[in-house]
Design a protein around this motif. Structure first.
Motif, PDB file in Angstrom:
ATOM      1  N   ARG A  12     -13.389 -22.613  -2.985  1.00  0.00           N
ATOM      2  CA  ARG A  12     -12.196 -21.479  -2.603  1.00  0.00           C
ATOM      3  C   ARG A  12     -12.575 -21.066  -1.181  1.00  0.00           C
ATOM      4  NH1 ARG A  12     -13.271 -16.464  -6.474  1.00  0.00           N
ATOM      5  NH2 ARG A  12     -15.046 -16.260  -5.101  1.00  0.00           N
ATOM      6  N   PHE A  13     -11.562 -21.179  -0.418  1.00  0.00           N
ATOM      7  CA  PHE A  13     -11.469 -20.258   1.014  1.00  0.00           C
ATOM      8  C   PHE A  13     -10.825 -19.150   0.911  1.00  0.00           C
ATOM      9  CE2 PHE A  13     -12.359 -24.756   2.150  1.00  0.00           C
ATOM     10  CZ  PHE A  13     -13.556 -24.620   2.808  1.00  0.00           C
ATOM     11  N   GLY A  14     -11.596 -17.845   0.770  1.00  0.00           N
ATOM     12  CA  GLY A  14     -10.711 -16.884   0.747  1.00  0.00           C
ATOM     13  C   GLY A  14     -10.414 -16.577  -0.885  1.00  0.00           C
ATOM     14  N   SER A  15      -9.211 -16.600  -1.113  1.00  0.00           N
ATOM     15  CA  SER A  15      -8.749 -16.279  -2.401  1.00  0.00           C
ATOM     16  C   SER A  15      -7.897 -17.702  -2.751  1.00  0.00           C
ATOM     17  CB  SER A  15      -7.646 -14.999  -2.475  1.00  0.00           C
ATOM     18  OG  SER A  15      -6.671 -15.279  -1.966  1.00  0.00           O
ATOM     19  N   ARG A  16      -7.770 -18.499  -1.979  1.00  0.00           N
ATOM     20  CA  ARG A  16      -7.162 -19.620  -2.196  1.00  0.00           C
ATOM     21  C   ARG A  16      -8.259 -20.955  -2.647  1.00  0.00           C
ATOM     22  NH1 ARG A  16      -5.981 -23.157   2.376  1.00  0.00           N
ATOM     23  NH2 ARG A  16      -5.225 -24.969   1.552  1.00  0.00           N
ATOM     24  N   TRP A  17      -7.813 -21.429  -3.712  1.00  0.00           N
ATOM     25  CA  TRP A  17      -8.669 -22.544  -4.228  1.00  0.00           C
ATOM     26  C   TRP A  17      -8.028 -24.075  -3.468  1.00  0.00           C
ATOM     27  CZ3 TRP A  17     -12.936 -22.179  -7.073  1.00  0.00           C
ATOM     28  CH2 TRP A  17     -13.495 -20.886  -7.894  1.00  0.00           C
ATOM     29  N   VAL A  18      -9.003 -24.589  -2.949  1.00  0.00           N
ATOM     30  CA  VAL A  18      -8.552 -25.733  -2.327  1.00  0.00           C
ATOM     31  C   VAL A  18      -8.961 -26.982  -3.295  1.00  0.00           C
ATOM     32  CG1 VAL A  18      -9.314 -27.385  -0.443  1.00  0.00           C
ATOM     33  CG2 VAL A  18      -9.029 -24.808   0.030  1.00  0.00           C
ATOM     34  N   ILE A  19     -10.056 -26.877  -3.973  1.00  0.00           N
ATOM     35  CA  ILE A  19     -10.411 -27.604  -4.954  1.00  0.00           C
ATOM     36  C   ILE A  19     -10.440 -26.998  -6.388  1.00  0.00           C
ATOM     37  CG2 ILE A  19     -12.031 -29.344  -5.746  1.00  0.00           C
ATOM     38  CD1 ILE A  19     -12.709 -30.117  -3.225  1.00  0.00           C
ATOM     39  N   GLY A  36      -5.412 -39.519  -0.331  1.00  0.00           N
ATOM     40  CA  GLY A  36      -4.377 -38.265  -0.488  1.00  0.00           C
ATOM     41  C   GLY A  36      -4.094 -37.838   0.929  1.00  0.00           C
ATOM     42  N   PRO A  37      -3.095 -37.080   0.680  1.00  0.00           N
ATOM     43  CA  PRO A  37      -2.376 -36.812   2.035  1.00  0.00           C
ATOM     44  C   PRO A  37      -3.400 -35.778   2.827  1.00  0.00           C
ATOM     45  CG  PRO A  37      -1.483 -35.801   0.121  1.00  0.00           C
ATOM     46  CD  PRO A  37      -2.293 -36.351  -0.507  1.00  0.00           C
ATOM     47  N   SER A  38      -2.918 -35.416   3.932  1.00  0.00           N
ATOM     48  CA  SER A  38      -3.974 -34.385   4.745  1.00  0.00           C
ATOM     49  C   SER A  38      -3.967 -33.222   4.177  1.00  0.00           C
ATOM     50  CB  SER A  38      -3.146 -34.405   6.045  1.00  0.00           C
ATOM     51  OG  SER A  38      -4.086 -33.629   7.019  1.00  0.00           O
ATOM     52  N   GLY A  39      -5.138 -32.507   4.121  1.00  0.00           N
ATOM     53  CA  GLY A  39      -5.185 -31.258   3.765  1.00  0.00           C
ATOM     54  C   GLY A  39      -5.254 -30.977   2.179  1.00  0.00           C
ATOM     55  N   CYS A  40      -5.648 -32.142   1.564  1.00  0.00           N
ATOM     56  CA  CYS A  40      -5.627 -31.896   0.135  1.00  0.00           C
ATOM     57  C   CYS A  40      -6.903 -31.687  -0.502  1.00  0.00           C
ATOM     58  CB  CYS A  40      -4.987 -33.229  -0.663  1.00  0.00           C
ATOM     59  SG  CYS A  40      -6.155 -34.888  -0.485  1.00  0.00           S
ATOM     60  N   GLY A  41      -7.840 -31.733   0.415  1.00  0.00           N
ATOM     61  CA  GLY A  41      -9.258 -31.081  -0.092  1.00  0.00           C
ATOM     62  C   GLY A  41     -10.235 -32.460   0.059  1.00  0.00           C
ATOM     63  N   LYS A  42     -10.092 -33.401   0.500  1.00  0.00           N
ATOM     64  CA  LYS A  42     -10.810 -34.517   0.565  1.00  0.00           C
ATOM     65  C   LYS A  42     -12.419 -34.032   1.286  1.00  0.00           C
ATOM     66  CE  LYS A  42      -8.105 -37.516   2.632  1.00  0.00           C
ATOM     67  NZ  LYS A  42      -7.003 -36.457   3.069  1.00  0.00           N
ATOM     68  N   THR A  43     -12.140 -33.860   2.528  1.00  0.00           N
ATOM     69  CA  THR A  43     -13.476 -33.383   3.276  1.00  0.00           C
ATOM     70  C   THR A  43     -14.051 -32.448   2.457  1.00  0.00           C
ATOM     71  OG1 THR A  43     -12.258 -34.118   5.401  1.00  0.00           O
ATOM     72  CG2 THR A  43     -14.155 -32.655   5.389  1.00  0.00           C
ATOM     73  N   THR A  44     -13.523 -31.425   1.841  1.00  0.00           N
ATOM     74  CA  THR A  44     -14.078 -30.555   1.114  1.00  0.00           C
ATOM     75  C   THR A  44     -14.963 -30.967   0.112  1.00  0.00           C
ATOM     76  OG1 THR A  44     -12.361 -28.875   1.832  1.00  0.00           O
ATOM     77  CG2 THR A  44     -13.741 -28.099   0.123  1.00  0.00           C
ATOM     78  N   LEU A  45     -14.239 -31.940  -0.765  1.00  0.00           N
ATOM     79  CA  LEU A  45     -14.926 -32.454  -1.784  1.00  0.00           C
ATOM     80  C   LEU A  45     -15.996 -33.099  -1.502  1.00  0.00           C
ATOM     81  CD1 LEU A  45     -15.029 -33.180  -4.832  1.00  0.00           C
ATOM     82  CD2 LEU A  45     -13.597 -35.121  -4.465  1.00  0.00           C
ATOM     83  N   ASP A 164     -16.472 -40.267   5.618  1.00  0.00           N
ATOM     84  CA  ASP A 164     -15.353 -39.554   5.711  1.00  0.00           C
ATOM     85  C   ASP A 164     -14.218 -40.090   6.661  1.00  0.00           C
ATOM     86  OD1 ASP A 164     -13.327 -37.674   5.656  1.00  0.00           O
ATOM     87  OD2 ASP A 164     -14.411 -35.808   6.233  1.00  0.00           O
ATOM     88  N   GLU A 165     -13.456 -40.819   6.533  1.00  0.00           N
ATOM     89  CA  GLU A 165     -12.439 -41.427   7.295  1.00  0.00           C
ATOM     90  C   GLU A 165     -13.251 -42.152   8.444  1.00  0.00           C
ATOM     91  OE1 GLU A 165      -8.816 -39.542   8.366  1.00  0.00           O
ATOM     92  OE2 GLU A 165      -9.211 -37.805   7.120  1.00  0.00           O
ATOM     93  N   PRO A 166     -14.264 -43.166   8.104  1.00  0.00           N
ATOM     94  CA  PRO A 166     -15.015 -43.782   9.167  1.00  0.00           C
ATOM     95  C   PRO A 166     -14.088 -44.512  10.248  1.00  0.00           C
ATOM     96  CG  PRO A 166     -15.344 -44.753   7.096  1.00  0.00           C
ATOM     97  CD  PRO A 166     -14.539 -43.658   6.677  1.00  0.00           C
ATOM     98  N   THR A 197     -10.283 -41.841   2.917  1.00  0.00           N
ATOM     99  CA  THR A 197      -9.338 -42.577   3.759  1.00  0.00           C
ATOM    100  C   THR A 197      -8.018 -42.301   3.726  1.00  0.00           C
ATOM    101  OG1 THR A 197      -8.789 -44.856   4.627  1.00  0.00           O
ATOM    102  CG2 THR A 197      -9.426 -44.661   2.325  1.00  0.00           C
ATOM    103  N   HIS A 198      -7.191 -42.543   4.470  1.00  0.00           N
ATOM    104  CA  HIS A 198      -5.691 -42.523   4.298  1.00  0.00           C
ATOM    105  C   HIS A 198      -5.156 -43.782   4.229  1.00  0.00           C
ATOM    106  CE1 HIS A 198      -5.052 -38.126   5.627  1.00  0.00           C
ATOM    107  NE2 HIS A 198      -5.918 -38.370   6.721  1.00  0.00           N
ATOM    108  N   SER A 199      -5.825 -44.977   4.347  1.00  0.00           N
ATOM    109  CA  SER A 199      -5.157 -46.068   4.406  1.00  0.00           C
ATOM    110  C   SER A 199      -5.339 -46.964   3.078  1.00  0.00           C
ATOM    111  CB  SER A 199      -5.570 -46.757   5.519  1.00  0.00           C
ATOM    112  OG  SER A 199      -6.533 -47.887   5.334  1.00  0.00           O
TER     113      SER A 199
END
Ligand SMILES: Nc1ncnc2c1ncn2[C@@H]1O[C@H](COP(=O)(O)OP(=O)(O)OP(=O)(O)O)[C@@H](O)[C@H]1O
Ligand SMILES: [Mg+2]
Lengths: 222, 859
Positions: A12-19, A36-45, A164-166, A197-199
């Motif tokens: 969670r970042f602040g009160s928002r659960w990203v994952i 997954g789409p951008s901002g869905c939490g891949k890097t966080t995971l 991460d998106e190499p 990855t995005h692809s």
């Protein structure tokens, strides 16, 4: 037994659960694509899986060892021996040559000089950069840099490679080359791979695809 | 403020507050070090001037005798001048307080004239305030004073210590015990500097009686009446001037050589220079880093079509903002720092001149303004240089993937540094201007300083060399960056080199000086006992021994020989200097003067005596010889109360005691010409078998007003005074060094910030925090070592210039160069130690940059 396991992991970042409450398991030598789409939490995971970040709920187990309970020193040892990381922006050490970047993890592990040489030469050959071994990172192309990064991440024969998106920063053909290399080398070394990855094409080199949206896997983990 | 500047400057500063704070603090530190040393300087000079001026302010001309006292009888000749000006006759003396042995300046003024007759000078003196009521009160004080021959007026500062009107001040004048009565207080007026604490004012006749100098004056001060013109007064005065008297502008006060010694001033101005250099380096470093860190932003804007000029404006706007804020912060910090250094300065002034100096520094408006100006301007220039470079570099290059800050061209810098260094040495040694000026030595020193600091940067790759081949990964990562150093490395190393170089240069010079002086003292102090009136420690003292007392001491049964020494201020060729007289027969037989020219001791002394009082010889001190360009064999016209006399220089005397220089006559000649049998100090040679301490103890009982020191005690005292003189040097240098080391830590912090990504990937590869901290620390120490090595080298060169060129040229002091290995080792240890202390927290902080939550929370 799974080499890497996430059990009810959330961040969670602040009160928002990203994952939220994620479960996944990675078998030895298995290649998994995280799509997954951008901002869905891949890097966080990925950061949670690599022990670079700590979950706010649940836990990550590397070869059965809970990462959140490991001391910083222990985490460093795990990163040197069991985990490999590849970044989107390569992050080569600019003051070390290509070859020296690759041998860095081995030197950290105090490998004997001869073993370092042998391993390093083999890796450089397998990423096809023998002729660029003594070049500085600033003198390499993006694709070349990422190949060095792949070699560096695999140098210490990690059990898990996190990427991460190499190919996010590469043109299509060098991207393909790097992906092929990743598949080939992880196969050869027996390392498991988590590939963000995005692809869809990139996902093609993996055994399994996990699709994420809003911090959740779309289909339950197989 | 434009939309862009609001977003790109203000917001960026707020978001990246770490970077902004770092820059701000560095600016503050730079301004602070500049301001603090300036404030300390000012405090020293101010307290000194106050001491020099005493109450005698506001005069326009000063009349004095070329040699010896001014006689009251000579004044009536000047009566016609009173139409245009007022006059204030002054006699000066010294008083030593009995319980504390503190020295006081005793000023005899014509209080009748001041209080009643002439209103203006009374205002200048102080007791009379502008409004009538208080003038009446002050006038009353005056009449109280003039009725009592023992009455004195004291300063408010002294009165505040519990000396009310009517209380008694016990002490000594000359060698005699006296009791003075406090008759009133000299009030301070806001328009004038405060009256110095150790000032006593008496009525003129009473002072003359007390000093046993009836009919004599030290000077007469003249002021203009309203409507009169100074040129007219001066012209008329010159016409009326009796022979043997000279007119001087008021600031050329020669009384007892009480001007702050040039050496001391020199010391302070060199320190200002360090402050300036170190401060400027810090500012440059801060802005170089600040601009470089945002290269990407600037490049992106360029790529988006912003013209370079607009970028430059943005960068300069940011610099002005940070510079202004940081300078304001620096004012506060500098004021704090100044308190410490002022204390050191005041100790030195106290020790040297017996003046009570300021104990705290006020935030002087003018200095604050200059500090602000210095801070803001330096910030603008410091930002402009890298900004212009960024604006000129093609955007593609700035956006390059591995776009860290560009490395500096060390080879070119090294070459430039080497040239500057050689040029400096050539300048300092190659040109010989007239004595007293030394622009070539100053210029040479500056060039050496600049060259040395550039060489410090060029030294970095050499120190990084082991990183090229080593197999140890930490060493590799720590030293590789030194192979291609960025401007951050460069600035830190250069600033440290300047600070270390200045410290070393001054330190080695002082030690050479000390060694030379101690050798000189060892040779010239040969007598067993030294006698002087109590309170006559400083050059300001006017205490003298009477001829009778000197005879009594010389005639003591235990004494084999006595050398009576007298010293007077004189005006020679229009410049203040001293005339001394000693017993050359005794000196030649028993003394050990060191001669710089004129033959080996004691031949010149004997030559001196050959001409008798008809064609006498004279010894000139080395400083005198330099100042007046005098050589052995030259014939000088010496002013005496009996008219001008001719003397031949027979020898040049090494003398480090007095930088105005002096001429020394044989005592019989002096007695014949000056009719002054008083003695400033007396050297006694005891008969064999006498214990110096025992004789001293007995004589002290017999003569309570005398200070009697054994040879050893006197040597000890001279050494102590010497150390005190230079104590401030060390104290202020420490500030410079400290700031440079802090700058180094700041530089390292910035480096770690700039290499965030690298730190992050190293952590991902499994480097522990300890590894990372060690790497950063080692890198910082490498920079420190470069600064230290270059600093030591340039410092030694600087010391040689100071010893070989500057001291002889400016002060006329020939010093023997001495390499104090212990001192150099200490500088090295302190620098590296301080660097390590400052770097460890910076390195640990940097190692945490890539840290993850695991660290914050522990595990
Ligand atoms: N340090 C942080 N503080 C606050 N929010 C964050 C932080 N890091 C990530 N987030 C938020 O978490 C969400 C997931 O971020 P993450 O970087 O994991 O996305 P991603 O799936 O990797 O996206 P992309 O494909 O664009 O890289 C985003 O909405 C992001 O804004
Ligand atoms: Mg991402």
């Amino acid at each position: 037994m799974a080499v890497l396991q996430a059990q009810g992991v959330g961040r969670r970042f602040g009160s928002r659960w990203v994952i939220r409450s994620l479960d996944m398991a990675l078998e030895a030598g298995e290649r998994v694509a995280l799509l997954g789409p951008s901002g869905c939490g891949k890097t966080t995971l990925l950061n949670l899986l690599g022990g670079l970040d700590r979950p706010d709920e649940g836990m990550v187990l590397l070869e059965g060892e809970p990462l959140h309970r490991a001391s910083p020193a222990r985490l460093s040892v795990l990163r040197r021996t069991r985990l490999g990381t590849i970044f989107q922006f390569f992050h080569l050490i600019p003051t070390l040559t290509a070859e020296e970047n690759i041998e860095l993890p081995l030197r950290m592990l105090d490998w004997p000089e001869a073993a370092i040489r042998e391993r390093c030469t083999a890796l450089i050959r397998s990423v096809g950069l023998t002729h660029r071994a003594t070049a500085w990172p600033a003198e390499l192309s993006g694709g070349e840099m990422q190949r060095v990064a792949v070699a560096r991440a695999l140098a210490a024969r990690p059990a898990v490679l996190l990427a991460d998106e190499p190919t996010g920063n590469l043109d299509r053909s060098s991207g393909r080359a790097v992906l092929a290399l990743l598949a080939e080398l992880t196969e050869q070394e027996g390392s498991a791979l988590v590939l963000v990855t995005h692809s869809e094409a990139a996902a093609g080199i993996c055994h399994r695809v996990l699709r994420m949206e809003d911090g959740q896997f779309l289909a339950g983990p197989a | 403020m434009t939309w862009l500047s609001r977003r790109l400057v203000v917001r960026a500063l707020l978001r990246e507050w770490g970077r902004a704070l770092l820059t701000l603090l560095t600016v503050a530190l730079g301004v602070a070090v500049f301001l603090s040393i300036r404030l300390a300087n000012r405090a020293a000079v101010a307290s000194f001037e106050q001491f020099t001026q005493g109450v005698g302010q506001g005069s326009d001309l000063v009349l004095r005798a070329e040699a010896g006292p001014l006689r009251e009888a000579q004044l009536p000749a000047l009566r016609p001048l009173l139409a245009q000006g007022w006059m204030r006759p002054v006699i000066e003396g010294s008083f030593a307080r009995k319980d504390t042995l503190e020295g006081f300046q005793l000023l005899g003024l014509d209080l009748v004239g001041l209080g009643a007759a002439a209103p203006e000078p009374a205002q200048d003196l102080g007791p009379a305030a502008p409004d009538g009521a208080s003038r009446d009160r002050a006038t009353l004080d005056f009449y109280g004073v003039i009725q009592d021959p023992q009455a004195v007026l004291i300063s408010t500062a002294l009165a505040a210590e519990g000396l009310a009107a009517g209380s008694v001040l016990e002490g000594f004048v000359q060698e005699r015990p006296v009791r003075l009565r406090v008759a009133g207080v000299l009030p301070d007026a806001p328009s004038r500097p405060r009256i110095q604490r150790n000032l006593l004012v008496m009525d003129l006749p009473a002072a003359q009686r007390l000093l046993a100098r009836e009919g004599e004056l030290d000077r007469v001060e003249w002021g203009l009446r309203p409507g009169a013109r100074l040129v007219d007064l001066e012209a008329q005065a010159r016409r009326l001037l009796p022979p043997g008297l000279v007119l001087e502008p008021p600031e050329q006060r020669a009384e007892s050589g009480r001007t702050m010694t040039a050496a001391f001033r020199f010391n302070l101005s060199i320190l200002s220079l360090i402050a300036l250099a170190v401060g400027a380096y810090l500012l440059f470093q801060a802005f170089d880093a600040s601009v470089n860190q945002r290269r990407e932003t600037w490049a992106t804007l360029r790529a988006l079509g912003q013209p370079p000029a607009a970028l430059l404006r943005l960068v300069l706007g940011e610099a002005a903002l940070l510079g202004g804020l940081g300078s304001l912060l620096g004012l506060g910090l500098g004021w704090l720092l100044a308190q410490g250094s002022v204390r050191a300065v005041s100790q030195t002034v106290n020790a040297l001149y017996g003046a009570s100096a300021a104990r705290s520094a006020a935030l002087h408006g003018e200095e604050a303004f200059f500090a602000l100006l210095f801070g803001s301007l330096a910030c603008l220039v410091a930002a402009w240089v890298p900004a212009r470079r960024a604006a000129r570099t093609p955007a593609v290059q700035l956006l390059a993937r591995e776009g860290g800050p560009p490395p500096v061209a060390t080879l070119r810098l090294g070459l430039a540094g080497g040239c500057a260094l050689l040029g400096g040495v050539a300048l300092a040694y190659g040109i010989r201007p007239a004595p007293g000026v030394a622009w070539q030595a100053y210029g040479g020193s500056l060039l050496v300083l600049a060259g040395g600091s550039l060489l410090a940067v060029a030294l970095l790759p050499l120190l990084g060399l082991p990183g090229r081949s080593t197999r140890r990964w930490q060493l590799r990562l720590a030293l590789r960056p030194l192979l291609r150093p960025t401007s951050r490395h460069g600035f830190a190393a250069a600033a440290l080199a300047v600070a270390v170089g200045m410290t070393t240069g001054m330190g080695v010079m002082v030690q050479s000086f000390e060694h030379t002086v101690l050798t000189w003292i060892g040779s010239s102090l040969q007598a067993d006992l030294y006698v002087a009136p109590i309170g006559s420690a400083g050059a300001a003292s006017q205490h003298r021994l009477s001829a009778e007392t000197a005879d009594a001491l010389a005639g003591d049964a235990t004494v084999a020989a006595a050398d009576r020494f007298q010293m007077l201020p004189i005006t020679f060729r229009g410049r203040p200097t001293f005339l001394g007289a000693g017993d050359m027969a005794v000196q030649a037989a028993r003394g050990g003067l060191i001669l710089a020219a004129g033959g080996p001791f004691p031949a010149p002394l004997l030559a001196l005596r050959q001409g008798g009082t008809e064609a006498p010889g004279v010894l000139a001190s080395e400083t005198f010889a330099r100042h007046f360009g005098v050589r052995v064999g030259e014939v000088l016209d010496l002013p005496t109360p009996a008219g001008t006399r001719r003397v031949t220089v027979r020898g040049i005397l090494a003398d480090y005691g007095n930088e105005r220089g002096s001429l020394i006559l044989d005592r019989p000649v002096f007695l014949a010409w000056f009719q002054d049998a008083r003695v400033a100090s007396l050297a006694l040679y005891l008969k064999p078998g006498q214990s110096a301490e025992a004789v001293a103890a007995r004589l002290r009982l017999e003569h309570p007003g005398l200070q009697i020191r054994s040879n050893g005690a006197l040597r000890q005292q001279v050494a102590t005074i010497f150390h005190q003189t230079f104590a401030i040097t060390y104290a202020l240098e420490a500030i410079g060094l400290l700031v440079a080391v802090l700058g180094l830590a700041q530089g390292l912090t910035g480096l770690a910030l700039a290499r965030r990504g690298e730190v992050w990937s190293l952590r991902a590869l499994g480097a522990t925090q300890v590894d990372l901290a060690r790497i950063l620390l080692l890198e910082g120490l490498g920079v420190a070592l470069a600064g230290l090595l270059a600093g030591l080298g340039l410092g030694l060169l600087l010391a040689r210039i100071l010893v070989d060129v500057l001291n002889p040229q400016v002060f006329g002091w020939t010093l023997a160069f001495r390499l104090p290995v212990g001192f150099l080792a200490m500088v090295a240890l302190v620098t590296l130690g301080a660097a390590a202390l400052a770097l460890v927290p910076a390195a640990r902080w940097g190692a945490r940059l890539g840290a993850d939550r695991e660290v914050e929370e522990g595990a």
